[in-house]
Structures are given as C-alpha cells and as structure tokens.
Design a protein around this motif. Structure first.
Motif, PDB file in Angstrom:
ATOM      1  N   ASP A 127      42.821  42.375  35.234  1.00  0.00           N
ATOM      2  CA  ASP A 127      41.243  43.510  35.778  1.00  0.00           C
ATOM      3  C   ASP A 127      39.683  43.696  35.360  1.00  0.00           C
ATOM      4  OD1 ASP A 127      43.742  45.205  36.402  1.00  0.00           O
ATOM      5  OD2 ASP A 127      43.812  45.683  34.318  1.00  0.00           O
ATOM      6  N   VAL A 128      39.566  41.551  35.267  1.00  0.00           N
ATOM      7  CA  VAL A 128      38.438  41.423  35.978  1.00  0.00           C
ATOM      8  C   VAL A 128      37.704  42.014  36.583  1.00  0.00           C
ATOM      9  CG1 VAL A 128      36.335  39.198  36.151  1.00  0.00           C
ATOM     10  CG2 VAL A 128      38.952  39.499  34.667  1.00  0.00           C
ATOM     11  N   PRO A 129      36.228  42.471  36.964  1.00  0.00           N
ATOM     12  CA  PRO A 129      36.039  43.480  37.946  1.00  0.00           C
ATOM     13  C   PRO A 129      35.208  42.289  39.010  1.00  0.00           C
ATOM     14  CG  PRO A 129      35.392  44.322  36.026  1.00  0.00           C
ATOM     15  CD  PRO A 129      35.926  43.512  35.842  1.00  0.00           C
ATOM     16  N   TYR A 130      35.084  42.292  40.528  1.00  0.00           N
ATOM     17  CA  TYR A 130      35.108  41.533  41.081  1.00  0.00           C
ATOM     18  C   TYR A 130      33.281  41.239  41.089  1.00  0.00           C
ATOM     19  CZ  TYR A 130      33.797  39.444  45.465  1.00  0.00           C
ATOM     20  OH  TYR A 130      33.293  37.969  46.103  1.00  0.00           O
ATOM     21  N   SER A 147      44.920  36.925  45.365  1.00  0.00           N
ATOM     22  CA  SER A 147      45.877  36.949  43.972  1.00  0.00           C
ATOM     23  C   SER A 147      46.087  37.861  43.991  1.00  0.00           C
ATOM     24  CB  SER A 147      45.215  36.302  42.930  1.00  0.00           C
ATOM     25  OG  SER A 147      46.177  36.469  41.746  1.00  0.00           O
ATOM     26  N   LYS A 148      45.054  39.170  44.117  1.00  0.00           N
ATOM     27  CA  LYS A 148      45.014  40.494  43.503  1.00  0.00           C
ATOM     28  C   LYS A 148      45.838  41.617  44.694  1.00  0.00           C
ATOM     29  CE  LYS A 148      42.191  44.700  42.301  1.00  0.00           C
ATOM     30  NZ  LYS A 148      41.071  44.873  43.168  1.00  0.00           N
ATOM     31  N   LEU A 149      46.885  40.485  45.847  1.00  0.00           N
ATOM     32  CA  LEU A 149      47.360  41.824  46.926  1.00  0.00           C
ATOM     33  C   LEU A 149      48.963  40.651  46.336  1.00  0.00           C
ATOM     34  CD1 LEU A 149      47.805  42.873  49.061  1.00  0.00           C
ATOM     35  CD2 LEU A 149      48.050  40.669  50.229  1.00  0.00           C
ATOM     36  N   ILE A 150      48.722  39.171  45.871  1.00  0.00           N
ATOM     37  CA  ILE A 150      50.652  38.761  45.836  1.00  0.00           C
ATOM     38  C   ILE A 150      50.422  37.644  44.770  1.00  0.00           C
ATOM     39  CG2 ILE A 150      50.911  38.682  48.419  1.00  0.00           C
ATOM     40  CD1 ILE A 150      50.059  36.189  49.111  1.00  0.00           C
ATOM     41  N   GLY A 151      49.073  37.910  44.387  1.00  0.00           N
ATOM     42  CA  GLY A 151      49.451  36.513  43.072  1.00  0.00           C
ATOM     43  C   GLY A 151      50.616  36.634  41.707  1.00  0.00           C
ATOM     44  N   ARG A 152      50.500  37.972  41.383  1.00  0.00           N
ATOM     45  CA  ARG A 152      51.112  38.404  39.575  1.00  0.00           C
ATOM     46  C   ARG A 152      52.607  37.942  39.696  1.00  0.00           C
ATOM     47  NH1 ARG A 152      50.152  41.753  35.873  1.00  0.00           N
ATOM     48  NH2 ARG A 152      48.836  42.791  37.345  1.00  0.00           N
ATOM     49  N   PRO A 153      53.338  37.571  40.203  1.00  0.00           N
ATOM     50  CA  PRO A 153      54.576  36.758  40.146  1.00  0.00           C
ATOM     51  C   PRO A 153      54.430  34.945  40.242  1.00  0.00           C
ATOM     52  CG  PRO A 153      55.346  38.278  42.109  1.00  0.00           C
ATOM     53  CD  PRO A 153      53.624  38.017  42.114  1.00  0.00           C
ATOM     54  N   VAL A 163      42.641  32.686  40.149  1.00  0.00           N
ATOM     55  CA  VAL A 163      44.257  33.560  40.317  1.00  0.00           C
ATOM     56  C   VAL A 163      44.335  34.466  39.844  1.00  0.00           C
ATOM     57  CG1 VAL A 163      44.893  32.276  41.500  1.00  0.00           C
ATOM     58  CG2 VAL A 163      45.634  31.878  39.901  1.00  0.00           C
ATOM     59  N   ALA A 164      43.508  34.597  38.442  1.00  0.00           N
ATOM     60  CA  ALA A 164      44.478  35.048  37.159  1.00  0.00           C
ATOM     61  C   ALA A 164      43.229  36.689  37.077  1.00  0.00           C
ATOM     62  CB  ALA A 164      44.381  35.014  36.054  1.00  0.00           C
ATOM     63  N   SER A 165      42.283  35.996  37.332  1.00  0.00           N
ATOM     64  CA  SER A 165      41.213  37.917  36.778  1.00  0.00           C
ATOM     65  C   SER A 165      41.860  38.582  37.447  1.00  0.00           C
ATOM     66  CB  SER A 165      39.706  37.161  37.497  1.00  0.00           C
ATOM     67  OG  SER A 165      39.355  36.098  36.735  1.00  0.00           O
ATOM     68  N   PRO A 166      41.799  38.888  38.872  1.00  0.00           N
ATOM     69  CA  PRO A 166      42.264  39.992  39.661  1.00  0.00           C
ATOM     70  C   PRO A 166      43.256  41.057  38.743  1.00  0.00           C
ATOM     71  CG  PRO A 166      42.767  38.047  40.555  1.00  0.00           C
ATOM     72  CD  PRO A 166      41.757  37.561  40.212  1.00  0.00           C
ATOM     73  N   ILE A 167      44.151  40.177  38.501  1.00  0.00           N
ATOM     74  CA  ILE A 167      45.546  40.122  37.576  1.00  0.00           C
ATOM     75  C   ILE A 167      45.262  40.909  35.786  1.00  0.00           C
ATOM     76  CG2 ILE A 167      47.865  39.999  36.358  1.00  0.00           C
ATOM     77  CD1 ILE A 167      47.840  37.546  38.693  1.00  0.00           C
ATOM     78  N   ALA A 189      36.337  30.916  46.025  1.00  0.00           N
ATOM     79  CA  ALA A 189      36.956  31.685  45.153  1.00  0.00           C
ATOM     80  C   ALA A 189      37.242  32.921  45.187  1.00  0.00           C
ATOM     81  CB  ALA A 189      35.969  31.313  43.465  1.00  0.00           C
ATOM     82  N   SER A 190      35.994  33.458  45.321  1.00  0.00           N
ATOM     83  CA  SER A 190      36.595  35.504  46.089  1.00  0.00           C
ATOM     84  C   SER A 190      38.045  35.709  47.039  1.00  0.00           C
ATOM     85  CB  SER A 190      34.812  35.691  46.418  1.00  0.00           C
ATOM     86  OG  SER A 190      34.034  35.593  46.236  1.00  0.00           O
ATOM     87  N   SER A 191      37.871  34.589  47.869  1.00  0.00           N
ATOM     88  CA  SER A 191      39.197  34.336  48.777  1.00  0.00           C
ATOM     89  C   SER A 191      40.156  34.467  48.289  1.00  0.00           C
ATOM     90  CB  SER A 191      38.882  33.724  50.233  1.00  0.00           C
ATOM     91  OG  SER A 191      40.189  33.827  50.788  1.00  0.00           O
TER      92      SER A 191
END
Length: 251
Positions: free
Chosen positions: A187-190, A131-137, A181-185, A124-126
């Motif tokens: 802004d859920v802190p790691y 996702s933080k890098l390329i997941g938004r689209p 995949v949605a958490s970093p988008i 999940a961390s990976s």
C-alpha cells in the motif's frame, strides 16, 4: 446471521482505479505502436545485431551499429530504445544497466540521463500497476521474508514515507525490481512511488550514463560502482531519510 450478512454485503473490489487502468492500457498501446512505427519507418537492412545485450561485448557491437542510425533516424532510435527499456522494466527482465550505458554512448550525459530517468520511471510505474493486479502471489513466493520486512518498514514510516522511499531508491538497500512489484502490495501510494522513483534514480542514472560515454574503457559492469560512487549514493540517501529519523526521536 451477522457473519452471513457481512459476507453477502462485501463485494470483491477491482484492484485498479479507472485512471490506473487507463495508464496501464496507454503503456501497452505505447509498446505496440512504438514497435510498429519503428518497423515501418526504418530502412531495410541487416538487423541481426539487434538483441538485448548480456555483456559489454554485446553492448559495444550494438552501440557501433546504432550510431550509424542515430543521426539520420534519431526519432526511431529513441522510440525503439524507450519501448525496449520500459518493456524490460515492466516484466523484470535483467539487463537495464546495459540500456543505461547505451543511452550515454548514443546521446551523451544530459540527454542520456533524461532518457534513462524517463524510461525507468515509466517502466517502474507499469510494473507497479501490473503487480497491483496480479503480483501478490509472485512476490509471496519469491521474496516472502523481504516482503514482511518491507511491509513492517512502510507501516512504521507512513508519516515520512516519501523520505524512506527516496532512501531505498538512492541506495542498494533493496533491489529496485523488488520495490517495483512490492510497493502496491504494501500500500505505497502511487504518487509517493512515482516521486521517489523519478527523483531517486537520477544519481545512479548519472553514474551509469556517464560511464557509457567511455564504454570502451569499461572492463566489467562492476567498475561502474566503485567505493566512492556507492558511498556518495548512501550519503545522499542518508540525507533524504534524516527527517524520518529526527521525527522518531521527538517525544
């Protein structure tokens, strides 16, 4: 002029910090080195049974064959298991429930739960960092409505975010893949994501791993989560989110 200065002064920031990049690279190297190590140290044999299980029949065949190697090549089986599970979690490949059942069948309840929680959290961390890098689209195209709902809920619960994330992990309110995949988008802190994942997956992992011990008695994956199991998970989830609800009622 002011608009031009603002545009000129604003530089696109890299979405990952140095430590997040380091962790992501460590995970990738772990995949490569783990598979290489297993390949070099396990004896030559017919490994046609090695495939991702898609049903209980495939899983039973895999269990029966891996039991032969687990006693003599425990380390290699553990490494191979971890690499496959983390890879599946990272790239959202369905079937991790079968891997959790396999952990119970091969290693028992305590070791199986520890193994599943570790690999599920690492995967999940990976997925979070990827996702933080390329997941938004991807998320916007696959789950636009869920993303809007999730973003609104996160914004409302910033003060008690850990409790809310625990609730989501403990209950089937939102799919775990979507949360990853949605958490970093949104802004859920790691550190919140990590703690909620590590703690919140334990009850479901226990249910699945325990069922894996009696793998031959399972008729379908649906038998894993009967009414009592789901009710228990929701009860634990309700307890975890109670502080959030109480804080809302305060004037």
């Amino acid at each position: 002029m002011e608009g031009r200065e603002e545009m000129k002064g604003s530089k696109p920031s890299f979405p990952l910090t140095f430590w997040e990049v380091a962790v992501a690279l460590t995970v990738v190297m772990g995949f490569v080195l783990g598979l290489l190590g297993v390949y070099l140290t396990i004896p030559d044999s017919d490994y046609s049974f090695l495939k991702l299980p898609r049903n209980l029949e495939d899983l039973q065949i895999l269990r029966d064959n891996l039991e032969i190697y687990t006693s003599d090549y425990t380390f290699q089986v553990l490494v191979g298991y971890c690499v496959v599970y983390i890879f599946m979690q990272t790239f959202m490949i369905p079937g991790t429930v079968f891997m959790s059942l396999l952990a119970g069948a091969l290693f028992g309840v305590l070791k199986g739960v520890a193994l599943v929680v570790f690999t599920a959290t690492a995967g999940a961390s990976s997925c979070y960092f990827l996702s933080k890098l390329i997941g938004r689209p991807l998320v916007l195209s696959l789950w636009p409505d869920k993303l809007s709902f999730f973003q609104a809920q996160i914004a409302q619960r910033r003060e008690r975010l850990l409790n809310y994330m625990l609730f989501l992990r403990l209950t089937p309110t939102l799919p775990n893949t979507f949360i990853n995949v949605a958490s970093p988008i949104v802004d859920v802190p790691y550190h919140i994501f990590f703690l909620a994942t590590f703690i919140g997956l334990i009850p479901a992992a226990y249910i699945t791993v325990r069922a894996g011990i009696a793998l031959g008695e399972l008729r379908s994956v649906g038998d894993l989560y009967d009414f009592n199991s789901i009710a228990t998970l929701f009860l634990i989830g309700a307890v975890s989110i109670t502080p959030t609800l109480m804080s809302k009622t305060k004037p």
